[in-house]
Design a protein around this motif. Structure first.
Motif, PDB file in Angstrom:
ATOM      1  N   ARG A  27       0.845  -1.184   0.000  1.00 38.10           N
ATOM      2  CA  ARG A  27       0.000   0.000   0.000  1.00 38.10           C
ATOM      3  C   ARG A  27       0.881   1.235   0.000  1.00 38.10           C
ATOM      4  NH1 ARG A  27      -3.989  -0.006   4.082  1.00 38.10           N
ATOM      5  NH2 ARG A  27      -3.708  -2.256   4.286  1.00 38.10           N
ATOM      6  N   ALA A  28       0.320   2.354  -0.464  1.00 35.19           N
ATOM      7  CA  ALA A  28       1.072   3.606  -0.494  1.00 35.19           C
ATOM      8  C   ALA A  28       0.117   4.768  -0.273  1.00 35.19           C
ATOM      9  CB  ALA A  28       1.801   3.767  -1.826  1.00 35.19           C
ATOM     10  N   ASN A  29       0.595   5.755   0.456  1.00 34.36           N
ATOM     11  CA  ASN A  29      -0.162   6.980   0.677  1.00 34.36           C
ATOM     12  C   ASN A  29       0.478   8.122  -0.112  1.00 34.36           C
ATOM     13  OD1 ASN A  29      -1.677   5.557   2.577  1.00 34.36           O
ATOM     14  ND2 ASN A  29      -0.418   6.264   4.287  1.00 34.36           N
ATOM     15  N   VAL A  59      -4.693  10.452  -1.137  1.00 37.31           N
ATOM     16  CA  VAL A  59      -5.002   9.240  -1.887  1.00 37.31           C
ATOM     17  C   VAL A  59      -4.285   8.064  -1.251  1.00 37.31           C
ATOM     18  CG1 VAL A  59      -3.168   9.693  -3.590  1.00 37.31           C
ATOM     19  CG2 VAL A  59      -5.018   8.112  -4.154  1.00 37.31           C
ATOM     20  N   ILE A  60      -4.985   6.954  -1.137  1.00 34.83           N
ATOM     21  CA  ILE A  60      -4.421   5.693  -0.639  1.00 34.83           C
ATOM     22  C   ILE A  60      -4.557   4.664  -1.753  1.00 34.83           C
ATOM     23  CG2 ILE A  60      -4.540   3.905   1.151  1.00 34.83           C
ATOM     24  CD1 ILE A  60      -6.227   5.998   2.793  1.00 34.83           C
ATOM     25  N   VAL A  61      -3.460   4.044  -2.114  1.00 32.62           N
ATOM     26  CA  VAL A  61      -3.479   2.986  -3.128  1.00 32.62           C
ATOM     27  C   VAL A  61      -3.123   1.678  -2.436  1.00 32.62           C
ATOM     28  CG1 VAL A  61      -2.512   2.126  -5.290  1.00 32.62           C
ATOM     29  CG2 VAL A  61      -2.827   4.594  -4.946  1.00 32.62           C
ATOM     30  N   ILE A  62      -4.019   0.712  -2.492  1.00 35.10           N
ATOM     31  CA  ILE A  62      -3.764  -0.629  -1.955  1.00 35.10           C
ATOM     32  C   ILE A  62      -3.731  -1.580  -3.140  1.00 35.10           C
ATOM     33  CG2 ILE A  62      -4.500  -2.426  -0.351  1.00 35.10           C
ATOM     34  CD1 ILE A  62      -6.019  -0.316   1.213  1.00 35.10           C
ATOM     35  N   LYS A  82     -11.165   3.909   7.879  1.00 37.83           N
ATOM     36  CA  LYS A  82     -11.156   2.651   8.634  1.00 37.83           C
ATOM     37  C   LYS A  82     -10.998   1.460   7.696  1.00 37.83           C
ATOM     38  CE  LYS A  82     -13.895  -0.013  11.974  1.00 37.83           C
ATOM     39  NZ  LYS A  82     -15.153  -0.030  12.792  1.00 37.83           N
ATOM     40  N   LEU A  83     -11.708   1.497   6.577  1.00 37.20           N
ATOM     41  CA  LEU A  83     -11.595   0.416   5.597  1.00 37.20           C
ATOM     42  C   LEU A  83     -10.169   0.283   5.097  1.00 37.20           C
ATOM     43  CD1 LEU A  83     -13.266  -1.533   3.547  1.00 37.20           C
ATOM     44  CD2 LEU A  83     -12.761   0.314   1.944  1.00 37.20           C
ATOM     45  N   ALA A  84      -9.536   1.420   4.801  1.00 38.22           N
ATOM     46  CA  ALA A  84      -8.169   1.390   4.270  1.00 38.22           C
ATOM     47  C   ALA A  84      -7.204   0.736   5.238  1.00 38.22           C
ATOM     48  CB  ALA A  84      -7.712   2.814   3.940  1.00 38.22           C
ATOM     49  N   GLN A  85      -7.476   0.858   6.527  1.00 34.30           N
ATOM     50  CA  GLN A  85      -6.597   0.257   7.525  1.00 34.30           C
ATOM     51  C   GLN A  85      -6.832  -1.231   7.710  1.00 34.30           C
ATOM     52  OE1 GLN A  85      -4.040   1.933   8.994  1.00 34.30           O
ATOM     53  NE2 GLN A  85      -4.644   3.591   7.608  1.00 34.30           N
ATOM     54  N   THR A  86      -7.973  -1.734   7.254  1.00 33.47           N
ATOM     55  CA  THR A  86      -8.313  -3.139   7.496  1.00 33.47           C
ATOM     56  C   THR A  86      -7.996  -4.060   6.322  1.00 33.47           C
ATOM     57  OG1 THR A  86     -10.601  -2.806   6.745  1.00 33.47           O
ATOM     58  CG2 THR A  86     -10.159  -2.477   9.085  1.00 33.47           C
ATOM     59  N   VAL A  87      -7.908  -3.513   5.108  1.00 34.29           N
ATOM     60  CA  VAL A  87      -7.681  -4.364   3.935  1.00 34.29           C
ATOM     61  C   VAL A  87      -6.209  -4.766   3.868  1.00 34.29           C
ATOM     62  CG1 VAL A  87      -7.721  -4.462   1.417  1.00 34.29           C
ATOM     63  CG2 VAL A  87      -9.609  -3.370   2.651  1.00 34.29           C
ATOM     64  N   ASP A  88      -5.972  -6.058   3.785  1.00 33.05           N
ATOM     65  CA  ASP A  88      -4.616  -6.600   3.673  1.00 33.05           C
ATOM     66  C   ASP A  88      -4.295  -6.806   2.195  1.00 33.05           C
ATOM     67  OD1 ASP A  88      -2.221  -7.911   3.798  1.00 33.05           O
ATOM     68  OD2 ASP A  88      -2.982  -9.672   4.883  1.00 33.05           O
ATOM     69  N   PRO A  89      -3.302  -6.105   1.655  1.00 34.89           N
ATOM     70  CA  PRO A  89      -2.995  -6.258   0.228  1.00 34.89           C
ATOM     71  C   PRO A  89      -2.579  -7.679  -0.146  1.00 34.89           C
ATOM     72  CG  PRO A  89      -1.325  -4.924   1.337  1.00 34.89           C
ATOM     73  CD  PRO A  89      -2.441  -5.097   2.302  1.00 34.89           C
ATOM     74  N   ALA A  90      -2.075  -8.455   0.816  1.00 33.93           N
ATOM     75  CA  ALA A  90      -1.674  -9.833   0.511  1.00 33.93           C
ATOM     76  C   ALA A  90      -2.864 -10.694   0.110  1.00 33.93           C
ATOM     77  CB  ALA A  90      -0.954 -10.443   1.715  1.00 33.93           C
ATOM     78  N   GLY A  91      -4.055 -10.368   0.614  1.00 34.36           N
ATOM     79  CA  GLY A  91      -5.244 -11.138   0.288  1.00 34.36           C
ATOM     80  C   GLY A  91      -6.137 -10.480  -0.739  1.00 34.36           C
ATOM     81  N   LEU A  92      -5.635  -9.448  -1.399  1.00 39.20           N
ATOM     82  CA  LEU A  92      -6.440  -8.662  -2.328  1.00 39.20           C
ATOM     83  C   LEU A  92      -6.087  -8.994  -3.772  1.00 39.20           C
ATOM     84  CD1 LEU A  92      -8.418  -6.224  -2.781  1.00 39.20           C
ATOM     85  CD2 LEU A  92      -6.396  -4.749  -2.693  1.00 39.20           C
ATOM     86  N   SER A  93      -7.112  -9.193  -4.576  1.00 36.43           N
ATOM     87  CA  SER A  93      -6.937  -9.344  -6.026  1.00 36.43           C
ATOM     88  C   SER A  93      -7.411  -8.059  -6.687  1.00 36.43           C
ATOM     89  CB  SER A  93      -7.755 -10.531  -6.547  1.00 36.43           C
ATOM     90  OG  SER A  93      -7.297 -11.744  -5.999  1.00 36.43           O
ATOM     91  N   GLY A  94      -6.464  -7.322  -7.248  1.00 37.08           N
ATOM     92  CA  GLY A  94      -6.802  -6.042  -7.839  1.00 37.08           C
ATOM     93  C   GLY A  94      -6.310  -4.891  -6.986  1.00 37.08           C
ATOM     94  N   THR A  95      -6.894  -3.733  -7.210  1.00 39.00           N
ATOM     95  CA  THR A  95      -6.397  -2.506  -6.580  1.00 39.00           C
ATOM     96  C   THR A  95      -7.543  -1.670  -6.039  1.00 39.00           C
ATOM     97  OG1 THR A  95      -4.567  -2.456  -8.176  1.00 39.00           O
ATOM     98  CG2 THR A  95      -4.999  -0.434  -6.945  1.00 39.00           C
ATOM     99  N   LEU A  96      -7.343  -1.132  -4.838  1.00 42.25           N
ATOM    100  CA  LEU A  96      -8.232  -0.111  -4.291  1.00 42.25           C
ATOM    101  C   LEU A  96      -7.578   1.255  -4.473  1.00 42.25           C
ATOM    102  CD1 LEU A  96      -9.549  -1.504  -0.866  1.00 42.25           C
ATOM    103  CD2 LEU A  96     -10.817  -1.251  -3.014  1.00 42.25           C
ATOM    104  N   ILE A  97      -8.322   2.185  -5.046  1.00 39.39           N
ATOM    105  CA  ILE A  97      -7.898   3.577  -5.150  1.00 39.39           C
ATOM    106  C   ILE A  97      -8.836   4.368  -4.256  1.00 39.39           C
ATOM    107  CG2 ILE A  97      -7.537   5.548  -6.678  1.00 39.39           C
ATOM    108  CD1 ILE A  97      -7.336   3.487  -9.001  1.00 39.39           C
ATOM    109  N   ILE A  98      -8.331   4.893  -3.158  1.00 42.99           N
ATOM    110  CA  ILE A  98      -9.189   5.472  -2.121  1.00 42.99           C
ATOM    111  C   ILE A  98      -8.899   6.965  -1.978  1.00 42.99           C
ATOM    112  CG2 ILE A  98      -9.851   5.361   0.312  1.00 42.99           C
ATOM    113  CD1 ILE A  98      -8.842   2.465   0.328  1.00 42.99           C
ATOM    114  N   LEU A  99      -9.934   7.769  -2.162  1.00 43.87           N
ATOM    115  CA  LEU A  99      -9.859   9.203  -1.879  1.00 43.87           C
ATOM    116  C   LEU A  99     -10.748   9.457  -0.661  1.00 43.87           C
ATOM    117  CD1 LEU A  99     -10.231  10.798  -5.447  1.00 43.87           C
ATOM    118  CD2 LEU A  99      -8.172   9.904  -4.334  1.00 43.87           C
ATOM    119  N   PRO A 100     -10.192   9.474   0.543  1.00 40.47           N
ATOM    120  CA  PRO A 100     -11.035   9.576   1.739  1.00 40.47           C
ATOM    121  C   PRO A 100     -11.573  10.971   1.992  1.00 40.47           C
ATOM    122  CG  PRO A 100      -8.727   9.484   2.366  1.00 40.47           C
ATOM    123  CD  PRO A 100      -8.768   9.279   0.879  1.00 40.47           C
ATOM    124  N   LEU A 101     -10.902  12.016   1.478  1.00 39.18           N
ATOM    125  CA  LEU A 101     -11.305  13.386   1.789  1.00 39.18           C
ATOM    126  C   LEU A 101     -10.986  14.284   0.599  1.00 39.18           C
ATOM    127  CD1 LEU A 101     -12.415  15.496   3.717  1.00 39.18           C
ATOM    128  CD2 LEU A 101     -10.144  15.648   4.778  1.00 39.18           C
TER     129      LEU A 101
END
Length: 343
Positions: free
Chosen positions: A31-33, A50-53, A81-100
């Motif tokens: 993940r990267a902020n 932006v948070i990229v998982i 909260k969601l961004a802190q709970t998702v483990d990239p090791a178990g993720l297929s694909g990418t989350l692009i998160i704009l929280p604010l």
């Protein structure tokens, strides 16, 4: 040696590539902020967090956008909260998160608008590269997020002056394939009140983020929870849990999803607005069923004398009602939704 090379090629085929959004670059399984930087022009610059998982395995890109209205706190907290709970090791694909998105609104506690330019940051897509801060922000999100993602969930909630129940929006665009996918997403999210947006008419001018995503062919839904600036656990948990269910539905996470079984579909809704300044007193709560002509609240003058009863223009369910006494002419008082059997 040949078998080892083949295994290496196969492993490389399923490993995700690096993903860069703004200043955030996430390698596979990381993940990267960072920030989407919006340069100064006719007004001040702004940086959008932006948070990229980036999952360890390949899969779709799901964008999550929140905080276009910076005092809709429950949705903003939920996405963090969601961004802190998702483990990239178990993720297929990418989350692009704009929280604010609307940082100035958040910092200055200004509902509905961006105080820098006085504009609603969810009405200006696709934006303008040389416009005001809200327009430049919308343009940056269009180019760096909407055009790169495969799916979108846009998050909102009750602003400082709004009392609403949890609900979601599903759009009937006339694109059968896209509508089927987004319907699966909204049912997987699990909120049991779903407002149907009739979006078959082509967009002219600017629009909101989800409608613009639809014009780009991206299946998307909008979800709302929280009211009057509160951050109650039940609202935050509903948004987090619903997002995880959509991710399972899209095969980004392992696990089964049970779609909401008997949602209440709302075919249209009427907006009740105030005809004069005054102090508003609600007589109904969100989710209450009302009949046409029923009194849902009243206005007084500044001396406490009643000046008008507020009545419902249609029979249906209360989606939203004003949460504070302050009411000026033209302000929204309530939304009343008409329940339909099927979308």
């Amino acid at each position: 040696m040949r078998n080892i090379l083949l295994i290496g090629l196969l492993c490389g085929a399923i490993q995700a590539a690096d993903v860069t959004i703004g200043t955030a670059t996430a390698q596979a399984g990381k993940r990267a902020n960072g920030f989407i930087r919006v340069a100064a022009a006719v007004d001040a610059a702004t940086d959008i967090p932006v948070i990229v998982i980036n999952g360890a395995k390949t899969g779709p890109k799901l964008a999550l956008t929140s905080g276009a209205h910076g005092t809709e706190y429950a949705s903003i907290i939920a996405i963090e909260k969601l961004a802190q709970t998702v483990d990239p090791a178990g993720l297929s694909g990418t989350l692009i998160i704009l929280p604010l998105i609307n940082v100035a609104s958040f910092l200055q506690k200004v509902p509905h608008l961006n105080p820098v330019d006085g504009k609603n940051m969810n009405r200006l897509y696709p934006g303008k590269a040389d416009g005001t801060q809200s327009e430049r922000t919308s343009w940056a999100i269009t180019k760096q997020v909407l055009e790169k993602c495969d799916y979108l969930i846009d998050y909102h909630g009750g602003d400082l002056d709004e009392n609403l129940r949890k609900y979601s929006y599903w759009a009937d665009t006339g694109n059968e394939k896209m509508d089927e996918i987004s319907r699966g997403m909204v049912l997987a999210f699990g909120l049991d009140h779903i407002i149907i947006q009739r979006n078959r008419t082509p967009v002219t001018g600017t629009t909101n983020v989800s409608r613009h995503a639809q014009t780009l062919g991206k299946p998307c839904i909008t979800v709302e929870a929280g009211h009057a600036g509160t951050t109650h656990a039940e609202d935050i948990d509903a948004l987090v849990g619903g997002t995880l269910n959509v991710m399972r539905h899209l095969k980004m996470l392992a696990g089964q999803v049970t779609p909401v079984a008997n949602p209440i579909w709302i075919g249209r809704y009427a907006t009740v607005t105030s005809e004069q300044d005054g102090m508003f007193y609600p007589l109904v709560q969100p989710e209450a069923y009302v009949k046409q002509g029923m009194t849902i609240g009243y206005l007084t003058d500044y001396f406490g004398e009643k000046i008008r009863d507020i009545t419902s223009p249609m029979s249906g369910v209360v989606i939203y009602v004003g949460a504070v006494p302050s009411m000026k002419k033209g302000d929204n008082i309530a939304y009343i939704g008409e329940v339909v059997d099927h979308p």
